[in-house]
Enzyme design. Structure first.
Site, PDB file in Angstrom:
ATOM      1  CG  ASP A 233      70.115  -3.643   9.587  1.00 44.85           C
ATOM      2  OD1 ASP A 233      69.436  -2.663   9.904  1.00 44.85           O
ATOM      3  OD2 ASP A 233      69.634  -4.747   9.266  1.00 44.85           O
ATOM      4  CG  MET A 276      65.467  -0.559  11.054  1.00 44.40           C
ATOM      5  SD  MET A 276      65.201   0.948  11.942  1.00 44.40           S
ATOM      6  CE  MET A 276      66.451   1.960  11.256  1.00 44.40           C
ATOM      7  CD  GLU A 332      64.399  -5.529  11.582  1.00 45.25           C
ATOM      8  OE1 GLU A 332      65.201  -4.887  10.892  1.00 45.25           O
ATOM      9  OE2 GLU A 332      63.250  -5.808  11.207  1.00 45.25           O
ATOM     10  CG  MET A 385      58.351   7.494  11.881  1.00 41.55           C
ATOM     11  SD  MET A 385      57.808   8.217  13.404  1.00 41.55           S
ATOM     12  CE  MET A 385      58.048   9.926  13.043  1.00 41.55           C
ATOM     13  CB  ILE A 386      64.724   5.471  11.476  1.00 37.90           C
ATOM     14  CG1 ILE A 386      64.441   5.857  12.935  1.00 37.90           C
ATOM     15  CG2 ILE A 386      66.229   5.424  11.215  1.00 37.90           C
ATOM     16  CD1 ILE A 386      64.984   4.893  13.968  1.00 37.90           C
TER      17      ILE A 386
END
Ligand code: ATP
Ligand code: MG
Length: 461
Positions: A233, A276, A332, A385-386
């Site tokens: 993040d 995210m 998120e 996936m990231i």
């Protein structure tokens, strides 16, 4: 000059062992070793070139200007001074090292969630330790849990073991949340003879690392605890950038582009992408800026209404009527006031967030049905996936430098520190300085305003 300076002094093992530096081995770390005599020609000799960092080398973090000397007073000794400079320690190899390499048992542990680049950091720490001459290097499996779970054996690490691990994502050692108490971790470290601990993780992991450092001091153990901040993040205070973030923004482009193509190809298509960012919207903001395909970017730092005359849904209706399609990018942690609180916590005690992406998807479908306009809503959550990606080139370089500097810091005798990049220089921070709260997007910053200009979205309040 010193009066104007506030220095983040980083803890050193000699604080509890005052005479420890009386036994340092002056270890000449060959940072640039010629391959053979022929190649050696033109290389500076050890006397001419050493490349060591002086313990007093600092990097200017920032200059804080005050309106008057009195408001600067708390930070500044000089009565006429209206500014304070903040400095941090420069990272890198020191001429005098605190540990004898042959007496070191180094351990690496990775905690929290996955982040691109973890393997690159593990690899670089192990390789640099070997260059210092450390023979005993181990990985602790599955986070702090590996210290208490008797079924989990230490993983011996060497250059041979770690050589190719950066070619895949994830963590060679595995990760976990929760686990034993700090006291149990330190007891386990004592039993295993670990005197250098490298901790790769986020805010929770670093709070743990700092507590381990304090517990080691309390027990008067000669242990260096060094963190490498892992947060996809990019939400660690004072640091320009953390590893994995660049990769995450790059990978998020695929999801946003897919959402755009789906939305653009459908009649009245709306693509929603959740990225995210629990408390900081850096990934959503940078991804929106990079893609140029996002119409609405929603981040935790900026409150918004979904319904009502200035709400997101009203703007979506406008976009469908004027453009025929729309793409929404939501972090998120955004709009948590709108979703039902779960009250649930994960194994580490972090609050489980309500799913804002699914909520926006459902409300959008409901709203367009109610107003009688057909809309084709598609939702993409690429989070896992990231996170599982391997790091891109720029993150790999960052990981390499952070990994090397973590080892230099530990050998220099620093403990309770974490490595980072600050104003383009690599530095050591005392852990408490960087984890007191998450770094957030400033809603008044130029970058957020650039993002708003790029998406063309109004305020949703
Ligand atoms: P991420 O950003 O992926 O969430 P994190 O490091 O914040 O990473 P957490 O699951 O919160 O991940 O914490 C990782 C580990 O640190 C866990 O094993 C947890 O038990 C431990 N931990 C968290 N907070 C503390 C604390 N205040 N003191 C000691 N240990 C802690
Ligand atoms: Mg965390």
């Amino acid at each position: 000059q010193q009066d104007f300076e506030r220095r983040f002094n980083i803890p050193h093992i000699t604080d509890i062992f005052p005479d420890a530096l009386s036994f340092p081995s002056t270890f000449c770390l060959r940072m640039r070793t010629p391959i053979n005599e022929e190649f050696a020609e033109g290389y500076p000799s050890d006397e001419e070139w050493h490349g060591y960092i002086n313990n007093n080398d600092r990097v200017l973090l920032k200059v804080i200007h005050y309106s008057s000397p009195s408001s600067a007073g708390a930070e500044c000794i000089d009565p006429n001074c209206t500014w304070v400079e903040q400095w941090v320690h420069r990272a890198g190899p020191r001429e005098k090292i605190f540990f004898k390499p042959e007496e070191v048992k180094a351990a690496i542990v990775t905690c929290g969630g996955l982040c691109p680049g973890l393997n690159d950091v593990i690899r670089q720490i192990a390789i640099t330790l070997e260059i210092y001459g450390v023979k005993n290097i181990v990985g602790i499996p599955f986070g702090y849990r590996g210290f208490s779970d008797k079924g989990l054996a230490e993983m011996p690490l060497s250059r041979k073991v770690v050589q190719n691990i950066h070619l895949s994502g994830g963590s060679l050692l595995g990760v976990s949340r929760g686990g034993p108490s700090v006291s149990d971790i330190v007891t386990s470290m004592e039993e295993r003879g670990i005197n250098m601990l490298f901790v790769l993780g986020g805010n929770g992991t670093h709070a743990g690392a700092n507590a381990i450092h304090n517990e080691c001091r309390k027990r008067k153990l000669n242990v260096a605890v060094v963190g490498v901040p892992k947060t996809i993040d990019n939400d660690i205070l004072l640091m320009d950038k953390t590893f994995g973030f660049d990769t995450a923004v790059e990978e998020a482009q695929r999801a946003i582009n897919s959402a755009y193509i789906e939305a653009h190809s459908a009649y009245h298509g709306i693509g929603i992408v959740k990225l995210m960012g629990r408390s900081s919207g850096f990934i959503a903001m940078q991804s929106s800026l990079a893609s140029g395909q996002v119409d609405i970017c929603l981040i935790p730092e900026v409150p918004f209404n979904l319904h009502g005359p200035h709400g997101v849904l009203r703007h979506l209706k406008y976009l469908i009527e004027t453009k025929g399609s729309a793409v929404v990018c939501v972090a998120e942690g955004a709009g948590q006031n709108l979703v039902k609180k779960t009250n649930a916590t994960d194994a580490s005690g972090n609050i489980v967030l309500g799913d804002i992406g699914v909520y926006i998807q459902q409300e959008t479908k409901k709203c367009f049905k109610e107003i009688g306009i057909p809309a084709d809503v598609k939702y993409i959550d690429p989070t896992y996936m990231i996170r599982a990606c391997r790091a891109n080139a720029s993150d790999r370089i960052l990981c390499t430098v952070l990994g090397q500097n973590a080892v230099h810091g530990a050998f220099a005798g620093y403990s309770g520190i974490t490595v980072g990049i600050c104003n383009t220089h690599y530095v050591y921070f005392p852990i408490p300085e960087v984890i007191s709260h998450p770094r957030e997007v400033d809603p008044n910053s130029r970058m957020w305003h650039r993002c708003l200009t790029s998406t063309g979205q109004p305020d949703f309040i």
